[in-house]
Motif scaffolding. Structure first.
Motif, PDB file in Angstrom:
ATOM      1  N   UNK A 101       0.858  -1.188   0.000  1.00 47.37           N
ATOM      2  CA  UNK A 101       0.000   0.000   0.000  1.00 47.37           C
ATOM      3  C   UNK A 101       0.899   1.245   0.000  1.00 47.37           C
ATOM      4  N   UNK A 102       0.347   2.389  -0.416  1.00 48.48           N
ATOM      5  CA  UNK A 102       1.195   3.591  -0.487  1.00 48.48           C
ATOM      6  C   UNK A 102       1.766   3.977   0.883  1.00 48.48           C
ATOM      7  N   UNK A 103       2.879   4.719   0.810  1.00 51.92           N
ATOM      8  CA  UNK A 103       3.488   5.183   2.066  1.00 51.92           C
ATOM      9  C   UNK A 103       2.508   6.067   2.834  1.00 51.92           C
ATOM     10  N   UNK A 104       2.662   6.097   4.147  1.00 49.62           N
ATOM     11  CA  UNK A 104       1.738   6.881   4.985  1.00 49.62           C
ATOM     12  C   UNK A 104       2.529   8.020   5.645  1.00 49.62           C
ATOM     13  N   UNK A 105       2.137   9.286   5.369  1.00 48.36           N
ATOM     14  CA  UNK A 105       2.870  10.406   5.976  1.00 48.36           C
ATOM     15  C   UNK A 105       2.556  10.577   7.462  1.00 48.36           C
ATOM     16  N   UNK A 106       3.510  11.084   8.197  1.00 53.08           N
ATOM     17  CA  UNK A 106       3.277  11.345   9.630  1.00 53.08           C
ATOM     18  C   UNK A 106       3.943  12.642  10.065  1.00 53.08           C
ATOM     19  N   UNK A 107       3.379  13.248  11.098  1.00 55.52           N
ATOM     20  CA  UNK A 107       4.085  14.310  11.818  1.00 55.52           C
ATOM     21  C   UNK A 107       4.752  13.698  13.051  1.00 55.52           C
ATOM     22  N   UNK A 108       3.956  12.875  13.742  1.00 59.98           N
ATOM     23  CA  UNK A 108       4.490  12.122  14.883  1.00 59.98           C
ATOM     24  C   UNK A 108       4.185  10.653  14.663  1.00 59.98           C
ATOM     25  N   UNK A 109       5.139   9.818  15.057  1.00 62.22           N
ATOM     26  CA  UNK A 109       4.981   8.386  14.825  1.00 62.22           C
ATOM     27  C   UNK A 109       5.203   7.644  16.147  1.00 62.22           C
ATOM     28  N   UNK A 110       4.452   6.575  16.343  1.00 68.76           N
ATOM     29  CA  UNK A 110       4.695   5.742  17.519  1.00 68.76           C
ATOM     30  C   UNK A 110       4.795   4.281  17.076  1.00 68.76           C
ATOM     31  N   UNK A 111       5.772   3.569  17.616  1.00 64.61           N
ATOM     32  CA  UNK A 111       6.012   2.176  17.218  1.00 64.61           C
ATOM     33  C   UNK A 111       5.737   1.262  18.415  1.00 64.61           C
ATOM     34  N   UNK A 112       4.827   0.298  18.203  1.00 65.69           N
ATOM     35  CA  UNK A 112       4.464  -0.654  19.277  1.00 65.69           C
ATOM     36  C   UNK A 112       4.207  -2.010  18.604  1.00 65.69           C
ATOM     37  N   UNK A 113       5.321  -2.594  18.115  1.00 66.17           N
ATOM     38  CA  UNK A 113       5.201  -3.773  17.253  1.00 66.17           C
ATOM     39  C   UNK A 113       5.591  -5.079  17.953  1.00 66.17           C
ATOM     40  N   UNK A 114       5.865  -5.028  19.247  1.00 67.96           N
ATOM     41  CA  UNK A 114       6.212  -6.258  19.953  1.00 67.96           C
ATOM     42  C   UNK A 114       7.577  -6.790  19.526  1.00 67.96           C
ATOM     43  N   UNK A 115       7.842  -8.048  19.855  1.00 69.53           N
ATOM     44  CA  UNK A 115       9.108  -8.688  19.477  1.00 69.53           C
ATOM     45  C   UNK A 115       8.815 -10.164  19.219  1.00 69.53           C
ATOM     46  N   UNK A 116       9.754 -10.865  18.617  1.00 74.92           N
ATOM     47  CA  UNK A 116       9.537 -12.286  18.290  1.00 74.92           C
ATOM     48  C   UNK A 116      10.753 -13.103  18.697  1.00 74.92           C
ATOM     49  N   UNK A 117      10.540 -14.391  19.045  1.00 77.71           N
ATOM     50  CA  UNK A 117      11.690 -15.245  19.362  1.00 77.71           C
ATOM     51  C   UNK A 117      12.661 -15.284  18.185  1.00 77.71           C
ATOM     52  N   UNK A 118      13.946 -15.326  18.518  1.00 79.76           N
ATOM     53  CA  UNK A 118      14.959 -15.263  17.442  1.00 79.76           C
ATOM     54  C   UNK A 118      15.239 -16.644  16.862  1.00 79.76           C
ATOM     55  N   UNK A 119      14.358 -17.075  16.005  1.00 83.74           N
ATOM     56  CA  UNK A 119      14.530 -18.403  15.411  1.00 83.74           C
ATOM     57  C   UNK A 119      15.767 -18.484  14.521  1.00 83.74           C
ATOM     58  N   UNK A 120      16.186 -17.340  13.982  1.00 79.11           N
ATOM     59  CA  UNK A 120      17.292 -17.368  13.019  1.00 79.11           C
ATOM     60  C   UNK A 120      18.610 -17.773  13.669  1.00 79.11           C
ATOM     61  N   UNK A 121      18.684 -17.760  15.004  1.00 80.37           N
ATOM     62  CA  UNK A 121      19.965 -18.032  15.664  1.00 80.37           C
ATOM     63  C   UNK A 121      20.322 -19.518  15.675  1.00 80.37           C
ATOM     64  N   UNK A 122      19.358 -20.390  15.421  1.00 78.42           N
ATOM     65  CA  UNK A 122      19.634 -21.834  15.468  1.00 78.42           C
ATOM     66  C   UNK A 122      19.339 -22.445  14.097  1.00 78.42           C
ATOM     67  N   UNK A 123      20.267 -23.250  13.622  1.00 76.79           N
ATOM     68  CA  UNK A 123      20.148 -23.853  12.288  1.00 76.79           C
ATOM     69  C   UNK A 123      18.819 -24.613  12.152  1.00 76.79           C
ATOM     70  N   UNK A 124      18.057 -24.268  11.135  1.00 79.23           N
ATOM     71  CA  UNK A 124      16.826 -25.001  10.821  1.00 79.23           C
ATOM     72  C   UNK A 124      15.603 -24.556  11.601  1.00 79.23           C
ATOM     73  N   UNK A 125      15.790 -23.701  12.623  1.00 75.05           N
ATOM     74  CA  UNK A 125      14.639 -23.337  13.460  1.00 75.05           C
ATOM     75  C   UNK A 125      13.633 -22.489  12.670  1.00 75.05           C
ATOM     76  N   UNK A 126      14.128 -21.608  11.797  1.00 74.41           N
ATOM     77  CA  UNK A 126      13.193 -20.765  11.013  1.00 74.41           C
ATOM     78  C   UNK A 126      12.274 -21.634  10.166  1.00 74.41           C
ATOM     79  N   UNK A 127      12.835 -22.734   9.630  1.00 72.40           N
ATOM     80  CA  UNK A 127      12.048 -23.581   8.721  1.00 72.40           C
ATOM     81  C   UNK A 127      11.178 -24.591   9.464  1.00 72.40           C
ATOM     82  N   UNK A 128      11.706 -25.126  10.579  1.00 73.52           N
ATOM     83  CA  UNK A 128      11.050 -26.301  11.174  1.00 73.52           C
ATOM     84  C   UNK A 128      10.466 -26.087  12.575  1.00 73.52           C
ATOM     85  N   UNK A 129      10.643 -24.889  13.133  1.00 72.94           N
ATOM     86  CA  UNK A 129      10.058 -24.644  14.462  1.00 72.94           C
ATOM     87  C   UNK A 129       8.982 -23.571  14.332  1.00 72.94           C
TER      88      UNK A 129
END
Ligand SMILES: Cc1cc2nc3c(=O)[nH]c(=O)nc-3n(C[C@H](O)[C@H](O)[C@H](O)COP(=O)(O)OP(=O)(O)OC[C@H]3O[C@@H](n4cnc5c(N)ncnc54)[C@H](O)[C@@H]3O)c2cc1C
Length: 336
Positions: A101-129
């Motif tokens: 979708x098109x970019x959204x302009x802002x004057x003030x922005x707030x980010x509240x996107x949470x976090x996720x377990x770092x599957x990329x740190x262990x071989x195969x976890x991104x694909x199989x966990x």
């Protein structure tokens, strides 16, 4: 609420439908600010109240009980709601970059996107966990697992990686539900086997000794096989391997380890810490951009003590880097 007659004097854009933004929308609904146009951009239309998530998994609550409908809340607050995934920021032109979708302009922005377990740190976890977050992905897989046991006969082995609060709770909740489902179908509930892995040599590493002892007893009593001091180093289809070479054949691997921020933050130029969390001042403004605020798990408020939500997830994994957060609902459930 912004009415058509009022000119838009300031665009406030909320990225992510996390707990803080839910509160912001509610406040705006109760106390509209003339001239302010509020826009919520979120990947999902429904955001869960995570404190009730284990209860949902266990079967005590329905999907609707534990989810907040962001589109309805936005409407109530007179805000625009864009269902989209944010993939970057164009800070020089003050625009949010979204997928599809098109970019959204802002004057003030707030980010509240949470976090996720770092599957990329262990071989195969991104694909199989299956990481516990984003919750939508986890929920889809959980529903698939529930329907799978309808027709499944024979043993089913589930491994949970990360014995912090999230991993312990999820293990107990899933086991409770799956055993009930099997019993209801006239099948043997002992066919489900749970294994809980952690690199640390104790569960709930950031909780006190009494809580750890209560939950250790509970897990053992419920037949959950604990693998402590066992860092998982590789995940393959149907097979999990630890650093010491121990292997386990599994039907499902769930990942509830140390969390981090998404990679796209790297290109925003915002000040980040090692875990890709956004560094923030006491005002919740980001360290290097006064127009951008940050809240929830994704924020690293640099002057505060480490007691905040994200530490719950960060501390639950093998690296056990975080510190305990004194959250009401985590604490209350510890008494269970
Ligand atoms: C099983 C479990 C139980 C838990 N229980 C507790 C508890 O009892 N107490 C406690 O304090 N914590 C608990 N937690 C931790 C809790 O989940 C988090 O601390 C909390 O959800 C963080 O809230 P948040 O507002 O930062 O973001 P979240 O609630 O994670 O919300 C983030 C939102 O942003 C959206 N989003 C993410 N990326 C993008 C993007 N790029 N573009 C657009 N939208 C995006 C997501 O769709 C989501 O709606 C638990 C976690 C788990 C896994």
């Amino acid at each position: 609420m912004q009415t058509p007659e009022q000119p838009v004097l300031r665009d406030i854009v909320l990225v992510g439908g996390g707990h803080s933004h839910v509160g912001v929308l509610k406040r705006f609904a109760m106390n509209p600010v003339p001239g302010v146009r509020l826009t919520l951009i979120c990947r999902d239309t429904h955001t869960p109240y995570s404190g009730m998530l284990p209860g949902y998994i266990a079967g005590h609550y329905s999907y609707d009980d534990v989810h907040i409908d962001l589109s309805r809340l936005a409407e109530y607050a007179g805000a625009r709601f864009y269902r989209a995934e944010v993939t970057g920021l164009d800070r020089s032109n003050k625009r949010v970059i979204c997928k599809g979708r098109p970019n959204v302009p802002y004057d003030l922005l707030s980010i509240n996107i949470g976090s996720s377990p770092r599957v990329a740190e262990v071989v195969g976890a991104s694909e199989h966990a299956v990481p516990v977050k984003p919750i939508t992905g986890f929920n889809n897989r959980w529903l698939a697992l529930l329907s799978r046991i309808e027709n499944h006969d024979g043993p089913l082995t589930i491994a949970v990686v990360g014995a912090g609060a999230g991993g312990v709770e999820l293990t107990l909740a899933m086991q409770f539900r799956l055993r009930n489902e099997l019993t209801r179908r006239g099948k043997d509930p002992d066919q489900i086997h749970f294994h809980l892995f952690d690199a640390a040599d104790q569960i709930l590493p950031t909780h006190n000794a009494k809580v750890r002892a209560v939950f250790r007893d509970k897990l053992v009593h419920r037949g959950v096989k604990l693998h402590l001091g066992s860092a998982v180093s590789k995940v393959e289809q149907g097979l999990l391997t630890t650093e010491s070479g121990q292997t386990l054949q599994t039907d499902e691997v769930l990942w509830v380890t140390r969390a981090g921020g998404p990679a796209w933050l790297n290109d925003t130029g915002l000040a980040l810490d090692d875990g890709l969390f956004i560094r923030a001042r006491d005002t919740l403004q980001t360290e290097n951009d006064d127009n951008i605020f940050v809240a929830g798990d994704i924020a690293n408020v640099i002057n505060s003590s480490p007691g905040k939500s994200r530490c719950v997830c960060r501390s639950s994994g093998p690296a056990a880097g975080g510190q305990p957060a004194a959250h009401g609902h985590w604490q209350a459930r510890q008494a269970l």
